[in-house]
Design an enzyme around this catalytic site. Structure first.
Site, mmCIF file in Angstrom:
data_model
loop_
_atom_site.group_PDB
_atom_site.id
_atom_site.type_symbol
_atom_site.label_atom_id
_atom_site.label_comp_id
_atom_site.label_asym_id
_atom_site.label_seq_id
_atom_site.Cartn_x
_atom_site.Cartn_y
_atom_site.Cartn_z
ATOM 1 N N GLN A 1 36.708 43.911 37.946
ATOM 2 C CA GLN A 1 37.759 43.003 37.495
ATOM 3 C C GLN A 1 37.238 41.742 36.825
ATOM 4 O O GLN A 1 37.929 41.137 36.014
ATOM 5 C CB GLN A 1 38.648 42.613 38.683
ATOM 6 C CG GLN A 1 39.516 43.734 39.207
ATOM 7 C CD GLN A 1 40.557 44.188 38.203
ATOM 8 O OE1 GLN A 1 41.054 43.404 37.391
ATOM 9 N NE2 GLN A 1 40.889 45.462 38.236
ATOM 10 N N SER B 1 33.336 48.885 35.184
ATOM 11 C CA SER B 1 33.911 49.952 34.375
ATOM 12 C C SER B 1 34.317 49.388 33.025
ATOM 13 O O SER B 1 35.030 48.374 32.955
ATOM 14 C CB SER B 1 35.129 50.558 35.078
ATOM 15 O OG SER B 1 35.648 51.637 34.365
ATOM 16 N N ALA B 2 33.872 50.037 31.953
ATOM 17 C CA ALA B 2 34.041 49.481 30.611
ATOM 18 C C ALA B 2 35.498 49.329 30.186
ATOM 19 O O ALA B 2 35.837 48.413 29.429
ATOM 20 C CB ALA B 2 33.304 50.348 29.597
ATOM 21 N N HIS B 3 36.387 50.198 30.669
ATOM 22 C CA HIS B 3 37.781 50.105 30.212
ATOM 23 C C HIS B 3 38.437 48.811 30.667
ATOM 24 O O HIS B 3 39.446 48.386 30.097
ATOM 25 C CB HIS B 3 38.579 51.315 30.692
ATOM 26 C CG HIS B 3 38.985 51.267 32.128
ATOM 27 N ND1 HIS B 3 38.136 51.627 33.155
ATOM 28 C CD2 HIS B 3 40.151 50.889 32.711
ATOM 29 C CE1 HIS B 3 38.764 51.483 34.300
ATOM 30 N NE2 HIS B 3 39.980 51.032 34.064
ATOM 31 N N CYS C 1 56.881 51.109 47.931
ATOM 32 C CA CYS C 1 57.926 51.885 47.277
ATOM 33 C C CYS C 1 57.429 52.611 46.027
ATOM 34 O O CYS C 1 58.105 53.503 45.517
ATOM 35 C CB CYS C 1 59.087 50.969 46.888
ATOM 36 S SG CYS C 1 59.800 50.109 48.289
#
Length: 381
Positions: free
Chosen positions: A100, A117-119, A243
């Protein structure tokens, strides 16, 4: 992440199989940790750990400790440098999940391993990063060959790796300036939502947080229905509410923090988010929440009290109905009287105590029942 944990644990298998994680780690960490003997370090109501808690969890057979740099649901930034110092003094490597935060800047501290993570920063999907500092014992969990010093099998996807590095460099070049702008926008949401919408709990650390994430929970609201209402207005937001889960269990992050889970909304502002869209979101939100509460029959003002004790049968009803039913009748008992809410919804175990704290009522505790559990609330005022 799995490769990082497995490799670090494999490299220190002679030390032991004890692993330390925080209670709010990403599910990929928690699933990987299931293969070992695990101690979960608790967090406070902002979602932050303390270095002291990690120090208390260390044992002679501790092979690895894990800590995210910032939380993916509420944006709270963790004290990585302090925890890394505690672990280094004990001779235990610290693996940091920086997915993050890495797009916003480097991770400070004497950590031993780092994943990302690259994305998350706009790079190609499917490209992960695992950094292992020199001197850290690491044994790959699967087959390997001579590439990458024996740490990876086969040929790497070099074009995707280069693209990931280039995109990270481009994002980081603008990160400092963009962070200032996004912090102002999320601060606007944090301050105005409680004024615009009654019975809202804004969660996460108000200061030590990622620039673009703000999370809040709304009493008497079904999270999935609220997300649909906002989607129709053109806003794509997320939720940690039970939910929206196929298992109907609360978000493990919100549960660990001890905060309200029902009606949870997570707003993630991307690079380039504009002020006008934030203002429009704040215009739309009160009506969307009110519409959902009306559909669910949210409580009216309390009526004159007349009974010392009431039982609310909410068996078979999912969040936020048990809390709504509780709120409807709490005014029907005198001060000092109790309400027993019968519920078999896992979310009630978290949301009823959270409601009590928000409404300044006393949560007496949970009792066994023929079906589900009985949650006992005493009226204070």
């Amino acid at each position: 992440m799995h490769s990082g944990i497995a490799g670090a644990m494999g490299g220190r298998r002679r030390v032991g199989r004890h692993l330390i994680v925080s209670a709010v780690e990403h599910s990929s960490v928690l699933h990987s940790a299931e293969l070992f003997e695990v101690t979960e370090v608790p967090v406070d109501r902002t979602g932050a750990v303390s270095a002291r808690s990690y120090a208390d969890a260390l044992r002679p057979d501790t092979a690895l400790a894990c800590l995210q740099s910032a939380n993916h649901e509420v944006g709270t930034v963790q004290p990585v440098a302090e925890v890394a110092a505690v672990c280094r003094e004990a001779g235990v490597p610290l693996l940091v999940d920086a997915a993050q935060s890495l797009g916003w800047g480097p991770v400070e501290g004497d950590w031993s391993l780092l994943t990302a993570s690259a994305h998350k920063w706009g790079g190609p999907s499917g490209v992960g990063l695992l950094a292992v500092r020199k001197g850290v014992r690491f044994s790959p969990p699967g087959p390997s060959d001579e590439r990458e010093s024996g740490r990876a099998p086969g040929f790497e996807n070099l074009p995707a790796i280069v693209a990931a590095a280039a995109s990270l460099r481009a994002v980081r070049a603008e990160a400092e300036q963009e962070a200032v702008r996004l912090r102002e926008l999320t601060a606007r949401i944090r301050s105005r939502v409680p004024r615009l919408v009654p019975d809202v709990d804004v969660v996460g650390d108000p200061e030590r947080r990622l620039p673009g994430i703000v999370t809040f929970s709304c009493l008497y609201v079904d999270g999935e229905t609220l997300l649909h209402e906002l989607d129709r207005a053109g806003f794509s937001v997320s939720s940690g509410s039970s939910c929206t889960s196929s298992t109907l269990t609360p978000s493990h992050v919100l549960k660990a923090m001890g905060v309200l889970s029902e009606g949870n909304v997570r707003v993630s502002l991307p690079f380039g988010a504009i002020s006008e869209e934030v203002d429009r979101f704040l215009e739309v939100l009160p009506g969307a929440v009110a519409a959902v509460r009306e559909k669910l029959g949210a409580p009216a003002p309390a009526t004159e009290a007349h009974e010392d004790s009431l039982v609310v049968d909410a068996l078979g009803k999912r969040c936020p109905i048990p809390v709504i039913e509780l709120a409807k009748v709490i005014g029907d008992v005198p001060v000092g009287g109790t309400v027993r809410v019968l519920s078999d919804d896992e979310a009630a175990r978290l949301d009823i105590p959270a409601w009590c704290e928000m409404r300044e009522q006393e949560y007496v505790g949970e009792e066994p029942a023929d079906q589900g559990s009985a949650y006992v609330v005493r009226r204070v005022s």
